[in-house]
Design a protein around this motif. Sequence first.
Motif, PDB file in Angstrom:
ATOM      1  N   THR A 106      61.448  44.153  21.915  1.00 56.46           N
ATOM      2  CA  THR A 106      62.036  45.182  21.058  1.00 56.46           C
ATOM      3  C   THR A 106      61.162  46.439  20.969  1.00 56.46           C
ATOM      4  N   ARG A 107      59.998  46.381  21.654  1.00 53.99           N
ATOM      5  CA  ARG A 107      59.085  47.524  21.671  1.00 53.99           C
ATOM      6  C   ARG A 107      58.698  47.966  20.243  1.00 53.99           C
ATOM      7  N   ALA A 108      58.465  47.007  19.408  1.00 58.33           N
ATOM      8  CA  ALA A 108      58.046  47.340  18.038  1.00 58.33           C
ATOM      9  C   ALA A 108      56.675  47.996  18.075  1.00 58.33           C
ATOM     10  N   GLY A 109      56.508  48.985  17.246  1.00 55.55           N
ATOM     11  CA  GLY A 109      55.237  49.709  17.238  1.00 55.55           C
ATOM     12  C   GLY A 109      54.139  48.933  16.525  1.00 55.55           C
ATOM     13  N   ALA A 110      52.941  49.481  16.620  1.00 58.08           N
ATOM     14  CA  ALA A 110      51.803  48.859  15.950  1.00 58.08           C
ATOM     15  C   ALA A 110      51.985  48.940  14.441  1.00 58.08           C
ATOM     16  N   LEU A 111      51.375  48.013  13.760  1.00 62.79           N
ATOM     17  CA  LEU A 111      51.503  47.968  12.308  1.00 62.79           C
ATOM     18  C   LEU A 111      50.139  47.732  11.683  1.00 62.79           C
ATOM     19  N   THR A 112      49.757  48.607  10.796  1.00 66.37           N
ATOM     20  CA  THR A 112      48.522  48.453  10.027  1.00 66.37           C
ATOM     21  C   THR A 112      48.841  48.686   8.564  1.00 66.37           C
ATOM     22  N   LYS A 113      48.373  47.785   7.738  1.00 67.68           N
ATOM     23  CA  LYS A 113      48.707  47.887   6.320  1.00 67.68           C
ATOM     24  C   LYS A 113      47.511  47.474   5.478  1.00 67.68           C
ATOM     25  N   THR A 114      47.200  48.270   4.453  1.00 70.02           N
ATOM     26  CA  THR A 114      46.211  47.888   3.452  1.00 70.02           C
ATOM     27  C   THR A 114      46.938  47.669   2.131  1.00 70.02           C
ATOM     28  N   GLN A 115      46.859  46.458   1.654  1.00 67.41           N
ATOM     29  CA  GLN A 115      47.570  46.066   0.441  1.00 67.41           C
ATOM     30  C   GLN A 115      46.575  45.955  -0.714  1.00 67.41           C
ATOM     31  N   HIS A 116      46.884  46.648  -1.838  1.00 65.79           N
ATOM     32  CA  HIS A 116      46.002  46.628  -3.006  1.00 65.79           C
ATOM     33  C   HIS A 116      46.594  45.856  -4.183  1.00 65.79           C
ATOM     34  N   ASN A 117      47.763  45.279  -3.997  1.00 63.78           N
ATOM     35  CA  ASN A 117      48.354  44.465  -5.059  1.00 63.78           C
ATOM     36  C   ASN A 117      47.618  43.117  -5.073  1.00 63.78           C
ATOM     37  N   ALA A 118      46.771  42.921  -6.084  1.00 63.76           N
ATOM     38  CA  ALA A 118      45.915  41.731  -6.115  1.00 63.76           C
ATOM     39  C   ALA A 118      46.718  40.433  -6.113  1.00 63.76           C
ATOM     40  N   THR A 119      47.874  40.431  -6.734  1.00 63.24           N
ATOM     41  CA  THR A 119      48.691  39.210  -6.771  1.00 63.24           C
ATOM     42  C   THR A 119      49.137  38.816  -5.373  1.00 63.24           C
ATOM     43  N   LEU A 120      49.625  39.792  -4.588  1.00 66.80           N
ATOM     44  CA  LEU A 120      50.057  39.515  -3.216  1.00 66.80           C
ATOM     45  C   LEU A 120      48.857  39.162  -2.330  1.00 66.80           C
ATOM     46  N   VAL A 121      47.759  39.863  -2.524  1.00 67.13           N
ATOM     47  CA  VAL A 121      46.555  39.619  -1.723  1.00 67.13           C
ATOM     48  C   VAL A 121      46.046  38.200  -1.922  1.00 67.13           C
ATOM     49  N   ARG A 122      45.960  37.768  -3.165  1.00 71.83           N
ATOM     50  CA  ARG A 122      45.411  36.444  -3.450  1.00 71.83           C
ATOM     51  C   ARG A 122      46.364  35.327  -3.052  1.00 71.83           C
ATOM     52  N   ALA A 123      47.652  35.602  -3.120  1.00 67.56           N
ATOM     53  CA  ALA A 123      48.625  34.598  -2.672  1.00 67.56           C
ATOM     54  C   ALA A 123      48.457  34.330  -1.182  1.00 67.56           C
ATOM     55  N   LEU A 124      48.323  35.389  -0.381  1.00 68.66           N
ATOM     56  CA  LEU A 124      48.123  35.211   1.061  1.00 68.66           C
ATOM     57  C   LEU A 124      46.786  34.537   1.345  1.00 68.66           C
ATOM     58  N   PHE A 125      45.753  34.980   0.662  1.00 64.83           N
ATOM     59  CA  PHE A 125      44.416  34.389   0.831  1.00 64.83           C
ATOM     60  C   PHE A 125      44.460  32.893   0.522  1.00 64.83           C
ATOM     61  N   GLY A 126      45.117  32.544  -0.565  1.00 65.29           N
ATOM     62  CA  GLY A 126      45.212  31.137  -0.952  1.00 65.29           C
ATOM     63  C   GLY A 126      45.950  30.289   0.066  1.00 65.29           C
ATOM     64  N   GLN A 127      47.017  30.835   0.671  1.00 59.74           N
ATOM     65  CA  GLN A 127      47.767  30.093   1.683  1.00 59.74           C
ATOM     66  C   GLN A 127      46.934  29.874   2.948  1.00 59.74           C
ATOM     67  N   LEU A 128      46.197  30.874   3.348  1.00 61.24           N
ATOM     68  CA  LEU A 128      45.325  30.726   4.514  1.00 61.24           C
ATOM     69  C   LEU A 128      44.242  29.676   4.266  1.00 61.24           C
ATOM     70  N   CYS A 129      43.673  29.694   3.062  1.00 58.08           N
ATOM     71  CA  CYS A 129      42.643  28.710   2.708  1.00 58.08           C
ATOM     72  C   CYS A 129      43.226  27.297   2.664  1.00 58.08           C
ATOM     73  N   ALA A 130      44.434  27.181   2.121  1.00 57.45           N
ATOM     74  CA  ALA A 130      45.080  25.870   2.049  1.00 57.45           C
ATOM     75  C   ALA A 130      45.329  25.316   3.444  1.00 57.45           C
ATOM     76  N   ALA A 131      45.704  26.180   4.368  1.00 60.36           N
ATOM     77  CA  ALA A 131      45.983  25.739   5.735  1.00 60.36           C
ATOM     78  C   ALA A 131      44.726  25.217   6.430  1.00 60.36           C
ATOM     79  N   VAL A 132      43.647  25.994   6.399  1.00 63.39           N
ATOM     80  CA  VAL A 132      42.434  25.570   7.106  1.00 63.39           C
ATOM     81  C   VAL A 132      41.713  24.429   6.390  1.00 63.39           C
TER      82      VAL A 132
END
Length: 229
Positions: A106-132
């Motif tokens: 689909t030739r999707a372009g590059a994507l870079t994102k900095t997220q400052h919403n602490a609730t969303l940030v910690r939710a993702l961090f927690g899921q990654l930690c749970a996986a490993v």
Amino acid sequence: MELTTRGMRQSTMMSPRQVRGTVLAVLLCSALAGCGSVTASAPAGAGATSSASATSSAQAASSGPASSGAASAASAPAAAAATGCASVNQATSVTVHRVMHLVEPTRAGALTKTQHNATLVRALFGQLCAAVSHPTKSKGVVRCPVDLGISYVGTFYDGSRPLAKFTYGAGGCQTVSLTAAGKTKATMMFGSAAAAAPKLRSDMAAVLGVPSLAIAQPVTGTNKSGANK
């Protein structure tokens, strides 16, 4: 007259027995006086000794806690700031980059994102930690869906302090790796790892601000760069 005078002199003289008694009394008084002086001076010396001892003890007692406190303060190591999965609740931002390993249809372009919403940030961090923390232990041949070579790499921060780096392979048999304090943990996302982190894809989509379906196969029209929040 002379005879009378001599008789009077003889009557005033002390007998040998009286002399001896007087001498003994004088000697006894001298002895007692000597003993009295020794006894009287002994408590004064003892008092001085006990006073010095008490002063020394008071100084030791007063200086003891201070020196002990100073020693403990000097020996107490500075508490190191947490990193890795121990710092999930300290994370305040995450920067994510989408990486294309293959030519994406689909030739999707590059994507870079900095997220400052602490609730969303910690939710993702927690899921990654749970996986490993629950790596899959399955062995043998694994059949994986089509892998378009899409992965996401990012860094979690507490302010400007890096906490951990991750890589999320979103296509095919999904993979996760998390690096903190020079140590890396990794797992494939099925079995126990998938069960421990069921919201990993949706939490990644929430951080990036894209639909969940666009994580593994970006759709045409996806923004080239996510807006910073």
